[in-house]
Design an enzyme around this catalytic site. Structure first.
Site, PDB file in Angstrom:
ATOM      1  N   SER A   7      -2.731 -15.395  15.880  1.00 38.72           N
ATOM      2  CA  SER A   7      -3.711 -14.694  15.043  1.00 38.72           C
ATOM      3  C   SER A   7      -5.048 -14.646  15.762  1.00 38.72           C
ATOM      4  O   SER A   7      -5.647 -15.695  16.047  1.00 38.72           O
ATOM      5  CB  SER A   7      -3.870 -15.409  13.706  1.00 38.72           C
ATOM      6  OG  SER A   7      -5.028 -14.929  13.059  1.00 38.72           O
ATOM      7  N   HIS A  31      -1.140 -11.024  15.621  1.00 36.74           N
ATOM      8  CA  HIS A  31      -1.413 -10.981  14.190  1.00 36.74           C
ATOM      9  C   HIS A  31      -2.894 -10.663  13.970  1.00 36.74           C
ATOM     10  O   HIS A  31      -3.779 -11.332  14.519  1.00 36.74           O
ATOM     11  CB  HIS A  31      -1.055 -12.345  13.593  1.00 36.74           C
ATOM     12  CG  HIS A  31      -1.163 -12.444  12.111  1.00 36.74           C
ATOM     13  ND1 HIS A  31      -0.176 -12.014  11.255  1.00 36.74           N
ATOM     14  CD2 HIS A  31      -2.148 -12.956  11.324  1.00 36.74           C
ATOM     15  CE1 HIS A  31      -0.544 -12.254  10.000  1.00 36.74           C
ATOM     16  NE2 HIS A  31      -1.729 -12.828  10.015  1.00 36.74           N
ATOM     17  N   ASP A  33      -5.803 -10.179  11.157  1.00 32.42           N
ATOM     18  CA  ASP A  33      -6.168 -10.469   9.769  1.00 32.42           C
ATOM     19  C   ASP A  33      -7.316  -9.586   9.313  1.00 32.42           C
ATOM     20  O   ASP A  33      -8.445  -9.727   9.775  1.00 32.42           O
ATOM     21  CB  ASP A  33      -6.574 -11.941   9.629  1.00 32.42           C
ATOM     22  CG  ASP A  33      -5.386 -12.871   9.771  1.00 32.42           C
ATOM     23  OD1 ASP A  33      -4.443 -12.738   8.970  1.00 32.42           O
ATOM     24  OD2 ASP A  33      -5.387 -13.715  10.690  1.00 32.42           O
ATOM     25  N   MET A  35      -9.727  -8.700   6.334  1.00 32.03           N
ATOM     26  CA  MET A  35     -10.237  -9.265   5.071  1.00 32.03           C
ATOM     27  C   MET A  35     -11.444  -8.450   4.613  1.00 32.03           C
ATOM     28  O   MET A  35     -12.268  -8.047   5.431  1.00 32.03           O
ATOM     29  CB  MET A  35     -10.660 -10.717   5.275  1.00 32.03           C
ATOM     30  CG  MET A  35      -9.571 -11.608   5.846  1.00 32.03           C
ATOM     31  SD  MET A  35     -10.085 -13.329   5.800  1.00 32.03           S
ATOM     32  CE  MET A  35      -8.853 -14.083   6.863  1.00 32.03           C
ATOM     33  N   HIS A  64      -2.159  -7.946   8.857  1.00 28.21           N
ATOM     34  CA  HIS A  64      -2.097  -8.679   7.586  1.00 28.21           C
ATOM     35  C   HIS A  64      -3.312  -8.292   6.758  1.00 28.21           C
ATOM     36  O   HIS A  64      -4.431  -8.721   7.031  1.00 28.21           O
ATOM     37  CB  HIS A  64      -2.073 -10.192   7.893  1.00 28.21           C
ATOM     38  CG  HIS A  64      -2.080 -11.057   6.683  1.00 28.21           C
ATOM     39  ND1 HIS A  64      -2.331 -12.418   6.738  1.00 28.21           N
ATOM     40  CD2 HIS A  64      -1.846 -10.793   5.365  1.00 28.21           C
ATOM     41  CE1 HIS A  64      -2.273 -12.922   5.513  1.00 28.21           C
ATOM     42  NE2 HIS A  64      -1.988 -11.966   4.670  1.00 28.21           N
ATOM     43  N   MET A  66      -5.592  -8.528   3.807  1.00 33.72           N
ATOM     44  CA  MET A  66      -6.039  -9.325   2.654  1.00 33.72           C
ATOM     45  C   MET A  66      -7.146  -8.522   2.004  1.00 33.72           C
ATOM     46  O   MET A  66      -8.342  -8.840   2.110  1.00 33.72           O
ATOM     47  CB  MET A  66      -6.507 -10.705   3.134  1.00 33.72           C
ATOM     48  CG  MET A  66      -5.342 -11.625   3.468  1.00 33.72           C
ATOM     49  SD  MET A  66      -5.795 -12.971   4.577  1.00 33.72           S
ATOM     50  CE  MET A  66      -5.624 -12.119   6.149  1.00 33.72           C
ATOM     51  N   MET A 135       2.408 -17.305   2.499  1.00 35.39           N
ATOM     52  CA  MET A 135       1.202 -18.022   2.917  1.00 35.39           C
ATOM     53  C   MET A 135       1.455 -19.524   2.764  1.00 35.39           C
ATOM     54  O   MET A 135       1.881 -19.982   1.703  1.00 35.39           O
ATOM     55  CB  MET A 135       0.000 -17.630   2.048  1.00 35.39           C
ATOM     56  CG  MET A 135      -0.466 -16.192   2.190  1.00 35.39           C
ATOM     57  SD  MET A 135      -0.870 -15.671   3.876  1.00 35.39           S
ATOM     58  CE  MET A 135      -2.171 -16.834   4.324  1.00 35.39           C
ATOM     59  N   ASP A 173       2.384 -18.204   7.451  1.00 40.44           N
ATOM     60  CA  ASP A 173       1.020 -18.006   7.945  1.00 40.44           C
ATOM     61  C   ASP A 173       0.110 -19.055   7.332  1.00 40.44           C
ATOM     62  O   ASP A 173      -0.050 -19.124   6.112  1.00 40.44           O
ATOM     63  CB  ASP A 173       0.566 -16.586   7.563  1.00 40.44           C
ATOM     64  CG  ASP A 173      -0.806 -16.242   8.107  1.00 40.44           C
ATOM     65  OD1 ASP A 173      -1.404 -17.056   8.831  1.00 40.44           O
ATOM     66  OD2 ASP A 173      -1.280 -15.129   7.800  1.00 40.44           O
TER      67      ASP A 173
END
Ligand code: DX5
Ligand code: ZN
Length: 222
Positions: A7, A31, A33, A35, A64, A66, A135, A173
């Site tokens: 990540s 990966h 992330d 957000m 991913h 979020m 998660m 994760d």
């Protein structure tokens, strides 16, 4: 074979291309992330960075999300060339419909289950997704401690995937490191996100190899 997905949340954001290159020979996916400061309190990166990363990365991007309202934003990441786009069950009004949209837009479709969400209601959606992300922390920040009690969900998902003969990656994760990856693999995970354990290490490529060795050793056969 297990997938190891470093990540970049734990990488140096001023040198993302170099950070991706550092693991390209050893990792399977990168990966990413995303957000939005709404679904989670943290704020990271969005579509322009993924578009730029896509140009420099030679291994698949595992995005991913979020974020709230994934119906509005997720397809853009598939169109940008992400290999897999995972959105959160808690944020989606119609996960099956969104998974279909993502596949039509050219990516794999992933569904993520946060710490406080039971997985049972989503087991029946497994035929519609390519990745089910459990998660093993509360989504939002890197560097948190692995929650072993989340492995019950991993076992439930793996059992259903096996019984139904589905082709679904079971991804974990959060807090994945040398001392936790084996238990996750034993529970049935076959894709492992690791931020701090990779980019917090002096040699990220070496850290990926070490994680892979442990995951392979602990992987339960079909
Ligand atoms: C957190 C992110 C994770 C994070 C994991 O919500 O989804 O991908 O980068 O970081 P570590 O491996 O440090 O727990
Ligand atoms: Zn993540």
């Amino acid at each position: 074979m297990p997938i190891i997905a470093p990540s970049i949340l734990a990488a140096d954001f001023a040198h993302l291309a170099d950070e991706v290159r550092a693991v390209e020979g050893t990792a399977d996916w990168v990966h990413v992330d995303v957000m939005d400061n709404h679904f989670v309190p943290n704020l990271t990166i969005g579509l322009p960075v993924v578009q730029s990363l896509r140009k420099v990365a030679s291994i698949p991007l595992d995005v991913h999300l979020m974020i709230t309202d994934p119906e509005r934003w997720a397809p853009g990441y598939a169109e940008a060339g992400a290999y897999n786009v995972t959105f959160h069950a808690e944020a989606s009004e119609n996960p099956v419909k969104l998974a279909k949209t993502l596949r039509a837009a050219g990516s794999k479709a992933g569904l993520a289950i946060d710490r406080d969400t039971p997985v049972e209601p989503y087991l029946e959606l497994l035929p519609y997704v390519d990745t089910l992300l459990i998660m093993t922390i509360k989504a939002g920040f890197g560097g948190q401690a692995f929650l072993p009690e989340m492995l019950r969900k991993v076992r439930d998902v793996r059992r259903r995937v096996r019984v139904k003969g589905l082709e679904v990656r079971v991804e974990v994760d959060g807090g994945i490191a040398a001392d936790t990856i084996e238990q996750a693999a034993e529970a049935g995970a076959d894709a492992f996100v690791a931020g701090t354990a990779v980019y917090g290490a002096e040699d990220p490529a070496k850290a990926v190899r070490a994680l892979r060795a442990r995951a392979e050793a602990a992987t339960v056969g079909p």
